[in-house]
Design a protein around this motif. Structure first.
Motif, mmCIF file in Angstrom:
data_model
loop_
_atom_site.group_PDB
_atom_site.id
_atom_site.type_symbol
_atom_site.label_atom_id
_atom_site.label_comp_id
_atom_site.label_asym_id
_atom_site.label_seq_id
_atom_site.Cartn_x
_atom_site.Cartn_y
_atom_site.Cartn_z
ATOM 1 N N CYS A 98 0.873 -1.183 0.000
ATOM 2 C CA CYS A 98 0.000 0.000 0.000
ATOM 3 C C CYS A 98 0.904 1.224 0.000
ATOM 4 C CB CYS A 98 -0.959 0.008 1.174
ATOM 5 S SG CYS A 98 -0.195 -0.117 2.805
ATOM 6 N N SER A 134 -5.169 -6.160 6.639
ATOM 7 C CA SER A 134 -6.562 -6.020 7.049
ATOM 8 C C SER A 134 -6.849 -6.999 8.173
ATOM 9 C CB SER A 134 -7.495 -6.289 5.868
ATOM 10 O OG SER A 134 -7.250 -5.394 4.806
ATOM 11 N N TRP A 136 -11.354 1.269 10.579
ATOM 12 C CA TRP A 136 -11.611 0.662 9.270
ATOM 13 C C TRP A 136 -10.883 -0.672 9.159
ATOM 14 C CZ3 TRP A 136 -15.342 3.089 6.759
ATOM 15 C CH2 TRP A 136 -15.578 4.434 7.089
ATOM 16 N N TRP A 140 -10.702 -2.940 6.534
ATOM 17 C CA TRP A 140 -10.293 -3.470 5.238
ATOM 18 C C TRP A 140 -9.487 -2.439 4.457
ATOM 19 C CZ3 TRP A 140 -10.738 -8.451 4.328
ATOM 20 C CH2 TRP A 140 -11.750 -9.178 4.952
ATOM 21 N N PHE A 141 -8.279 -2.820 4.034
ATOM 22 C CA PHE A 141 -7.548 -2.035 3.043
ATOM 23 C C PHE A 141 -7.976 -2.502 1.658
ATOM 24 C CE2 PHE A 141 -3.955 -2.536 0.050
ATOM 25 C CZ PHE A 141 -3.853 -1.214 -0.358
ATOM 26 N N LEU A 142 -8.252 -1.559 0.752
ATOM 27 C CA LEU A 142 -8.765 -1.906 -0.564
ATOM 28 C C LEU A 142 -7.826 -1.511 -1.694
ATOM 29 C CD1 LEU A 142 -12.455 -0.789 0.080
ATOM 30 C CD2 LEU A 142 -11.551 -3.119 0.098
ATOM 31 N N VAL A 143 -7.452 -0.236 -1.777
ATOM 32 C CA VAL A 143 -6.701 0.263 -2.921
ATOM 33 C C VAL A 143 -5.743 1.339 -2.448
ATOM 34 C CG1 VAL A 143 -6.850 1.427 -5.160
ATOM 35 C CG2 VAL A 143 -8.622 -0.189 -4.502
ATOM 36 N N VAL A 192 -9.941 2.644 2.231
ATOM 37 C CA VAL A 192 -10.251 1.603 3.207
ATOM 38 C C VAL A 192 -11.762 1.514 3.329
ATOM 39 C CG1 VAL A 192 -8.089 1.831 4.480
ATOM 40 C CG2 VAL A 192 -10.043 3.250 5.114
ATOM 41 N N GLY A 193 -12.236 0.398 3.896
ATOM 42 C CA GLY A 193 -13.678 0.217 3.962
ATOM 43 C C GLY A 193 -14.108 -0.634 5.119
ATOM 44 N N PHE A 228 -16.751 3.767 2.890
ATOM 45 C CA PHE A 228 -15.364 3.940 2.495
ATOM 46 C C PHE A 228 -14.805 5.220 3.093
ATOM 47 C CE2 PHE A 228 -17.247 1.584 -1.128
ATOM 48 C CZ PHE A 228 -16.483 0.439 -1.040
ATOM 49 N N GLN A 249 -20.929 1.064 -3.948
ATOM 50 C CA GLN A 249 -20.492 -0.204 -4.518
ATOM 51 C C GLN A 249 -19.458 0.124 -5.581
ATOM 52 O OE1 GLN A 249 -24.266 -1.773 -5.876
ATOM 53 N NE2 GLN A 249 -24.410 -3.147 -4.122
ATOM 54 N N LEU A 250 -18.258 -0.444 -5.450
ATOM 55 C CA LEU A 250 -17.203 -0.174 -6.412
ATOM 56 C C LEU A 250 -17.532 -0.823 -7.752
ATOM 57 C CD1 LEU A 250 -13.934 -0.675 -4.312
ATOM 58 C CD2 LEU A 250 -14.917 1.475 -5.097
#
Length: 441
Positions: free
Chosen positions: A297, A304, A328, A330-333, A341-342, A353, A371-372
Motif C-alpha cells: 500500500c 486487514s 476501518w 479493510w484495506f482496498l486500494v 479503506v472500507g 469507504f 459499490q465499487l
C-alpha cells in the motif's frame, strides 16, 4: 439531458446515518456532520439525470460486457440450444447521440461465458469456460475479429509479447505455459501439479512468476519456492522450506519486491516471513494476532484485520508496525500516498469507504456508502455507484487525492453490474439489456 430541479431533489441519494467519529483523535463531530451535509448537497446539485447514450445491441440478458476506453465487447449466447458464445466488438461514439458502431463479431465456444478479455499489441485474448474445469484462452485479431489460436488455461499478458496461461494440470493441461502472442507458439511450460503460481507485474504486464509447492494441507511436497523469468522460464532464485515445521495453512503472496509467506490457521494468529524477491533472502519475521495477507500500500505493507476491526501498516524493511487505524478493517486500494479503506456493509448501497494518509494512517475524508465498479486497469480512476430514492443509479468518482466522492451522473433505469474504463460506462438496465454512457468529467 435534464438538470435536476433542486426543489424536487430528483437525484438525491438515499440518506445516510450520521458518520461515527474516530475513536481517538480527529475533527469535532460538528465538522464531520457539516462535511457530510455538504457532500449530500453537492450530490443533489451536481448530478445530472441522463438516459443511456445508447442501448447496447444484442439479445436481452447478454452474458457479460467488457469495456476499454474506445471499445465495448458484448458476449451473449448464440441461441437457446447452443452452448457457444458470440462476442461482438463495438467502437464507442465520439459525439453524443451516435450509436455504437459494430467492428466485428465472432463465435466462440464456452459454457460458462466470457470471464476475461484484454487487448495487447493488436491481439485480443478472451478467456472462456468450456466447462467448470476447462478454461480456455482464444486469441482474436483486434482489427478483424479473426481467430488466431486457442490454448488451454486462463491467460495474462507478459513482457516480451507473451501470454501466460494457467491451466488445470490434474486434467492433463500444463500447469503453466508461456505462449507467443503473435504466433501462438509455446515458449515454455511447467507440468507440475499441486503447486500455486503468483505473478509479479511490471505495470500491467507479468515479468516474473513465483512457483510454490506444499501449500495444501497434507500435500507430500518439499516446500520449494522458485522465482522464474517469465520470458525464458529460467529459475532466477529458489528456496527450500522443508526444514520448517509444516503449518496448518501456508499462503504466499507478493508485495512489491518482497515475497511474503504467511503460516498459521485461518481465524487465528499467524506468522509472516518476508523474503527478498531477487534472491529469496530472508528479511524479517513478524507475528500477527489475526491471520491475514499483507499487501503493498504505497511505500508500506497493509494488513486487514476484520475480526479486530482495524487496518495496520508495516514497514517493509523491518516488519514493524508503523500505524494502526482502529475504525476501518479493510484495506482496498492504494493511489500514491492515499489509501482507500472500507467497512463491511450488507445493505444494497454497499459498504462505507474512507481515505487515509498512507504514511500515518490518519483519516483524510469519509466517502459514504458505495459499490465499487469493476475495472481491469489497476491504476484506473475509481468509481462507485448507489441507488437513489427514485431507483436510479448515482455514479461518483472516488477521488483519493482530494479525499472526496465527486458525483458525476444519475443513470435512470440502471440496476448495477457496471463496468467502467476511461469515461465509458456500461451498466445493466431494467429489463436485462445493457446501456452505455459517456461519463462527464
Amino acid at each position: 439531458m435534464t438538470l435536476i430541479d433542486l426543489g424536487e431533489l430528483r437525484g438525491d441519494a438515499e440518506p445516510e446515518p450520521p458518520a461515527r467519529p474516530p475513536r481517538a483523535v480527529g475533527r469535532p463531530l460538528r465538522v464531520a456532520l457539516a462535511g457530510a451535509l455538504a457532500l449530500l448537497t453537492l450530490a443533489a446539485s451536481a448530478a445530472v439525470v441522463r438516459p443511456p447514450s445508447t442501448v447496447l445491441p444484442g439479445r436481452v440478458g447478454a452474458v457479460e460486457v467488457a469495456v476499454t476506453p474506445d471499445r465495448v465487447y458484448v458476449a451473449e449466447r448464440e441461441g437457446p440450444e447452443s452452448g457457444g458464445r458470440e462476442v461482438a466488438a463495438y467502437a464507442t461514439p465520439t459525439r453524443a447521440g451516435e450509436p455504437l458502431r459494430l467492428l466485428w463479431r465472432v463465435s466462440l465456444p464456452g459454457a460458462g461465458g466470457l470471464f476475461g478479455l484484454a487487448e495487447r499489441d493488436g491481439v485480443v485474448f478472451v478467456n472462456v469456460d468450456l466447462d467448470t474445469d476447462h478454461p480456455q484462452t482464444i486469441l482474436v485479431d483486434a482489427k478483424t475479429g479473426g481467430r488466431l489460436s486457442r490454448h488451454p488455461g486462463s491467460g495474462a499478458p507478459t513482457v516480451g509479447g507473451g501470454l501466460l496461461l494457467l491451466g488445470n494440470s490434474t486434467l492433463g493441461a500444463p500447469g503453466l505455459q508461456l505462449v507467443d502472442l503473435a504466433s501462438g507458439r509455446v515458449r515454455w511450460s511447467l507440468p507440475q501439479s499441486l503447486v500455486t503460481f503468483n505473478y509479479h507485474r511490471r505495470g500491467e504486464l507479468v515479468d516474473r512468476v513465483v512457483v510454490t509447492s506444499d501449500l495444501l494441507p497434507g500435500a507430500d511436497r518439499d516446500g520449494r519456492i522458485e522465482v522464474r523469468d517469465v520470458v525464458s522460464g529460467a529459475v532466477l532464485a529458489a528456496r527450500d522450506l522443508k526444514g520448517r515445521e509444516r503449518p496448518t495453512y501456508r499462503q504466499v503472496n507478493l508485495a512489491g519486491e518482497l515475497l511474503l509467506v504467511t503460516e498459521g490457521e485461518p481465524g487465528g494468529g499467524a506468522v509472516v516471513t518476508a523474503y527478498g524477491l531477487a534472491a529469496l533472502d530472508r528479511r524479517w519475521e513478524r507475528r500477527l494476532a489475526e491471520f491475514g495477507q499483507a499487501e503493498q500500500c504505497g511505500a508500506l505493507l497493509c494488513v486487514s484485520a476484520p475480526r479486530r476491526g482495524e487496518v495496520s501498516a508495516l514497514d517493509p524493511a523491518t516488519g514493524r508496525t508503523r500505524w494502526s487505524n482502529p475504525r476501518w478493517p479493510w484495506f482496498l486500494v492504494a493511489r500514491g500516498d492515499r489509501l482507500l479503506v472500507g467497512a463491511v456493509d450488507q445493505r444494497p448501497t454497499g459498504g462505507g469507504f474512507a481515505v487515509l494518509d498512507a504514511a500515518t494512517g490518519r483519516q483524510l475524508g469519509e466517502l459514504g456508502r458505495w459499490q465499487l465498479t469493476f475495472a481491469r486497469d489497476p491504476d484506473a480512476p475509481l468509481f462507485g455507484v448507489r441507488r437513489t430514492r427514485e431507483g436510479d443509479l448515482l455514479v461518483a468518482e472516488l477521488d483519493l487525492a482530494r479525499a472526496e466522492a465527486r458525483v458525476l451522473d444519475v443513470l435512470p433505469d440502471a440496476t448495477g453490474e457496471c463496468v467502467v474504463a476511461g469515461r465509458s460506462a456500461v451498466c445493466r438496465r431494467v429489463g436485462g439489456a445493457f446501456g452505455w454512457w459517456r461519463l462527464r468529467r
